[in-house]
Design a protein around this motif. Structure first.
Motif, PDB file in Angstrom:
ATOM      1  N   ARG A 147      14.850 -15.038   9.401  1.00 13.56           N
ATOM      2  CA  ARG A 147      13.736 -15.532  10.204  1.00 13.56           C
ATOM      3  C   ARG A 147      13.796 -17.049  10.351  1.00 13.56           C
ATOM      4  O   ARG A 147      13.513 -17.594  11.402  1.00 13.56           O
ATOM      5  CB  ARG A 147      12.427 -15.127   9.521  1.00 13.56           C
ATOM      6  N   VAL A 148      14.130 -17.760   9.273  1.00 14.16           N
ATOM      7  CA  VAL A 148      14.012 -19.221   9.306  1.00 14.16           C
ATOM      8  C   VAL A 148      15.252 -19.933   9.848  1.00 14.16           C
ATOM      9  O   VAL A 148      15.167 -21.092  10.248  1.00 14.16           O
ATOM     10  CB  VAL A 148      13.683 -19.797   7.916  1.00 14.16           C
ATOM     11  N   CYS A 149      16.395 -19.278   9.846  1.00 16.29           N
ATOM     12  CA  CYS A 149      17.638 -19.984  10.204  1.00 16.29           C
ATOM     13  C   CYS A 149      17.557 -20.510  11.641  1.00 16.29           C
ATOM     14  O   CYS A 149      17.360 -19.749  12.577  1.00 16.29           O
ATOM     15  CB  CYS A 149      18.838 -19.065  10.050  1.00 16.29           C
ATOM     16  N   PRO A 150      17.731 -21.829  11.843  1.00 18.13           N
ATOM     17  CA  PRO A 150      17.559 -22.402  13.174  1.00 18.13           C
ATOM     18  C   PRO A 150      18.765 -22.209  14.090  1.00 18.13           C
ATOM     19  O   PRO A 150      18.721 -22.619  15.250  1.00 18.13           O
ATOM     20  CB  PRO A 150      17.340 -23.887  12.882  1.00 18.13           C
ATOM     21  N   THR A 151      19.842 -21.624  13.599  1.00 15.48           N
ATOM     22  CA  THR A 151      21.044 -21.506  14.430  1.00 15.48           C
ATOM     23  C   THR A 151      21.542 -20.062  14.523  1.00 15.48           C
ATOM     24  O   THR A 151      22.579 -19.815  15.120  1.00 15.48           O
ATOM     25  CB  THR A 151      22.194 -22.341  13.836  1.00 15.48           C
ATOM     26  N   LYS A 152      20.850 -19.144  13.928  1.00 16.16           N
ATOM     27  CA  LYS A 152      21.299 -17.748  13.797  1.00 16.16           C
ATOM     28  C   LYS A 152      22.630 -17.660  13.049  1.00 16.16           C
ATOM     29  O   LYS A 152      23.408 -16.716  13.243  1.00 16.16           O
ATOM     30  CB  LYS A 152      21.437 -17.065  15.167  1.00 16.16           C
ATOM     31  N   PHE A 166      29.910 -18.791   8.613  1.00 19.16           N
ATOM     32  CA  PHE A 166      30.132 -20.072   7.933  1.00 19.16           C
ATOM     33  C   PHE A 166      30.499 -21.186   8.909  1.00 19.16           C
ATOM     34  O   PHE A 166      30.451 -22.354   8.565  1.00 19.16           O
ATOM     35  CB  PHE A 166      31.265 -19.951   6.909  1.00 19.16           C
ATOM     36  N   HIS A 167      30.912 -20.809  10.085  1.00 20.02           N
ATOM     37  CA  HIS A 167      31.319 -21.827  11.053  1.00 20.02           C
ATOM     38  C   HIS A 167      30.167 -22.329  11.892  1.00 20.02           C
ATOM     39  O   HIS A 167      30.302 -23.272  12.642  1.00 20.02           O
ATOM     40  CB  HIS A 167      32.407 -21.269  11.980  1.00 20.02           C
ATOM     41  N   ARG A 168      29.060 -21.648  11.801  1.00 19.66           N
ATOM     42  CA  ARG A 168      27.919 -22.077  12.597  1.00 19.66           C
ATOM     43  C   ARG A 168      26.873 -22.786  11.746  1.00 19.66           C
ATOM     44  O   ARG A 168      26.109 -23.612  12.247  1.00 19.66           O
ATOM     45  CB  ARG A 168      27.290 -20.880  13.295  1.00 19.66           C
ATOM     46  N   CYS A 169      26.838 -22.456  10.471  1.00 22.16           N
ATOM     47  CA  CYS A 169      25.820 -23.003   9.563  1.00 22.16           C
ATOM     48  C   CYS A 169      25.850 -24.527   9.570  1.00 22.16           C
ATOM     49  O   CYS A 169      26.901 -25.145   9.456  1.00 22.16           O
ATOM     50  CB  CYS A 169      26.080 -22.476   8.164  1.00 22.16           C
ATOM     51  N   ILE A 170      24.677 -25.139   9.733  1.00 22.10           N
ATOM     52  CA  ILE A 170      24.605 -26.599   9.735  1.00 22.10           C
ATOM     53  C   ILE A 170      24.237 -27.152   8.370  1.00 22.10           C
ATOM     54  O   ILE A 170      24.126 -28.361   8.184  1.00 22.10           O
ATOM     55  CB  ILE A 170      23.587 -27.113  10.789  1.00 22.10           C
ATOM     56  N   PHE A 174      17.391 -24.241   4.911  1.00 26.11           N
ATOM     57  CA  PHE A 174      16.079 -23.626   5.111  1.00 26.11           C
ATOM     58  C   PHE A 174      16.100 -22.210   4.524  1.00 26.11           C
ATOM     59  O   PHE A 174      15.135 -21.747   3.912  1.00 26.11           O
ATOM     60  CB  PHE A 174      15.777 -23.578   6.615  1.00 26.11           C
TER      61      PHE A 174
END
Ligand code: SF4
Ligand code: SF4
Lengths: 276, 385
Positions: A147-152, A166-170, A174
């Motif tokens: 729910r909280v992840c701002p980038t899916k 792992f390649h999208r996580c900023i 959160f």
């Protein structure tokens, strides 16, 4: 490329494509698909052997896991398979007591009072008091981390697995604040410093610093028809199956045993059940 | 108007050089953090947000507090605030900029920042926080710039600015509400899981921001020819008085619910912060100091003669600012993480590099604030002359 990789993660559940020359993973596909993969709009098909479900779930029979010795091989199997760094390895040149703050763990051991803080009592029976509990990501049916992840970068797959890209996580962390089970770890430093070359599993990617990680229910093994590594190493103490298939092993166990889940009252719908 | 920021006395440039030096040091340490990762901070697996996110939380409040000038001035036609509203708006610009920078320095993979825009996720409060913070920044830039330019040319501001000013009122409230929603919607974090969090954030913001503004006004009067005005400062003082009383009241509401209901998951965080838990309590003296400062400031502010005396008012404002800063900038974030969800107590203490980076970001805020205030004051001096 980006969206293809993601589709791939979603359908096949393999996150190993990130590393070059991940031969064994590609072998999971028929050979003509391997060729197709070179082209732009590749159609991604599931491996014929891939295991599927509506919601994967686990039943951990704590009666069969009596001591630390019983848990050790299970934890090791997971962490080896997934290249989880051991930042507390005293032999590593980078070792420092302070590394404790930066431990990465996917599955680990807790006492009852920590695994079930809301269910604990001073007058707990001796067996439970001394029993080591395995804890891991619950692959919640209603996961707050997603729910909280701002980038899916954290997302729930159609088979119920809460997976990470792992390649999208900023690295905003959160999801760590949102997870009420402490299931997530952050790479405060480069994890590769703690993975010896000879120990590295080439079939699974290593991570870089600055991203979050956690248990993936062995999505990469399910994709090729294998059971999760911990289940395989547990000598039958951990059962794995589809929660919504009345015939599945987990459903059979749930039908005939009293089970508990962690912090069930929060409405997250944890999919790890414990027979106590 | 920007040219006014590059003209000035030796003192002005000396100050700017000093601030730039501080920023430079902070930037170097940030490069170190980029290379070696967030391991150089005091954060851990259990306390995964620390000083950076706490400063963000506090500064969003300072930014939002500009609305305390905008409402009386534009909605109640309180003319006196016309003199200083621009200062509030410029303070908001500097604060929001710092907020955005604090988000960036906290990221593990800042190069991927734009993933938030490439993969917009309306279900995530952090996504909305980015939206409202950026929106608020632009609103204040446009409003501040146009109003000041009109003042310089001694004409009324263009008509199209008015709707934007009205929009900025709910927008200011939204930035701090959304920031509170980052925390208060998380299951299993008892310290934050309370509907009073957003109101508490707003009340402490409306005390802290105007307090800082009073102190800045007093400073401006000392070092420039522009006098923000006695009446203006006194009106701000009344706003601060109401806001800080509300803040402490909300805090007691929270205390009552937590300690009368006796639910352990909610109590443990308060115990950790105010008495220590299982022998851990680095924040205990700080939290009592925070509460003490807030109560002390209330006692001072409600006595009319103390409030009307600008020297004692300044002391009260310092107390308000320090008290609310400790509460939000130190206790609010780590307090929510200790004990952790498995009820282990692992404390958080910021490291020196972390503090240096923090000071660097504050430096950027001070730089922006100085330049903007210099611009506004020069124009006010110009118009008066
Ligand atoms: S256990 Fe935590 S990380 Fe795993 S799905 Fe649930 S909330 Fe997410
Ligand atoms: S740290 Fe990564 S996975 Fe977690 S919320 Fe942020 S972007 Fe999503």
């Amino acid at each position: 490329m980006e969206s293809n990789r993601r589709k791939f993660l979603k359908v096949a559940g393999i996150s190993a494509l990130g590393i070059a020359g991940a031969k064994p993973v590609l072998n999971a596909f028929a050979s003509e698909q391997e060729e197709e993969a070179q082209h732009a709009d590749v159609e991604i098909r599931k491996n014929e052997k891939a295991l599927t479900a509506r919601q994967w779930a686990m039943v951990i029979d704590t009666r069969k896991l009596q001591s630390e010795e019983d848990l050790k091989p299970i934890i090791e199997a997971c962490h080896k398979t997934h290249n989880v760094p051991d930042v507390m390895d005293t032999e590593n040149a980078e070792y420092d007591e302070d590394n404790q703050r930066h431990v990465i763990k996917w599955i680990w051991e807790e006492e009852y009072k920590h695994a079930f803080p809301t269910k604990s009592t001073e007058f707990l029976d001796d067996r439970l008091k001394n029993l080591p509990f395995l804890v891991l990501c619950n692959h919640c049916e209603n996961p707050p981390c997603v729910r909280v992840c701002p980038t899916k970068a954290t997302f729930k797959r159609e088979d119920g697995i809460v997976l990470m890209d792992f390649h999208r996580c900023i690295g905003c962390r959160f999801c760590m604040a949102a997870c009420p089970y402490g299931s997530r770890s952050f790479n405060f430093r480069d994890p590769r410093e703690f993975i010896k070359d000879e120990d590295r599993n080439p079939e699974f990617p290593t991570r870089m610093k600055g991203v979050v990680e956690k248990c993936n229910f062995c999505a990469e093994r399910l994709a090729v028809g294998k059971q999760p590594a911990c289940v395989e190493a547990s000598n039958g103490a951990i059962a794995f199956g589809d929660l919504y298939d009345p015939e599945s092993e987990v459903r059979q166990l749930l039908k005939s045993n009293y089970t508990i889940r962690r912090k069930q009252g929060l409405g997250t719908g944890p999919a790890i059940y414990y027979i106590v | 108007m920007l040219e006014l920021t590059v003209k000035g006395s030796k003192k002005y440039f000396g100050w700017m050089a000093l601030v730039l030096g501080v920023i430079g040091i902070g930037f170097c340490v940030y490069v170190w953090q980029l290379i070696s990762g967030l391991q150089i901070t005091g954060m851990s697996r259990d306390v995964s947000w620390g000083f950076y996110i706490a400063q963000l939380t506090f500064l969003v409040g300072v930014a939002a507090s500009a609305v305390m000038l905008v409402i009386p001035h534009y909605l109640h036609n309180y003319k006196a605030f016309g003199r200083i509203t621009i200062l509030g708006e410029f303070l908001a610009i500097a604060s929001v900029t710092m907020c955005l920078l604090f988000v960036i320095v906290d990221l593990g993979q800042p190069m991927r920042l734009f993933n938030v825009i490439l993969h917009p996720t309306p279900g995530s409060v952090l996504f909305w926080d980015m939206v409202v913070l950026n929106g608020y920044l632009f609103l204040n830039l446009i409003i501040g710039w146009n109003v000041l330019e009109a003042e310089r040319n001694q004409v009324p501001p263009p008509g199209w600015v008015k709707p934007l000013i009205y929009l900025s009122v709910p927008w200011a409230v939204s930035i701090h509400t959304v920031t509170a929603f980052l925390y208060c919607g998380l299951p299993g974090r008892g310290y934050w899981l309370t509907a009073i969090l957003a109101p508490r954030f707003l009340s402490s913001a409306f005390a802290a921001g105007p307090s800082l503004l009073v102190l800045l006004c007093l400073l401006i009067r000392k070092i420039s020819k522009f006098d923000p005005g006695k009446e203006q400062i006194q009106s701000l003082a009344k706003i601060i008085t109401y806001a800080i009383i509300l803040n402490v009241f909300f805090f007691f509401c929270e205390l009552f619910v937590v300690f009368y209901s006796q639910i352990p998951e909610h109590m443990d965080h308060f115990k950790y912060l105010f008495t220590g838990l299982h022998g851990h309590g680095v924040l205990v003296p700080w939290m009592w100091a925070s509460l003490g400062l807030m109560i002390f400031s209330i006692i001072m502010l409600v006595i009319p003669s103390v409030r009307k005396n600008e020297t004692t008012l300044a002391i009260a404002c310092i107390a308000v600012f320090a008290g609310t800063w400790i509460d939000k900038g130190m206790g609010m974030i780590s307090g929510g993480f200790v004990p952790n969800p498995l009820h282990h107590v692992n404390e958080y203490v910021p490291t020196v590099p972390e503090l240096v980076i923090t000071i660097g970001v504050y430096g950027i805020g001070v730089l922006i604030l100085t330049a903007l205030f210099k611009m506004a004051i020069s124009i006010k001096e110009e118009v008066a002359a």
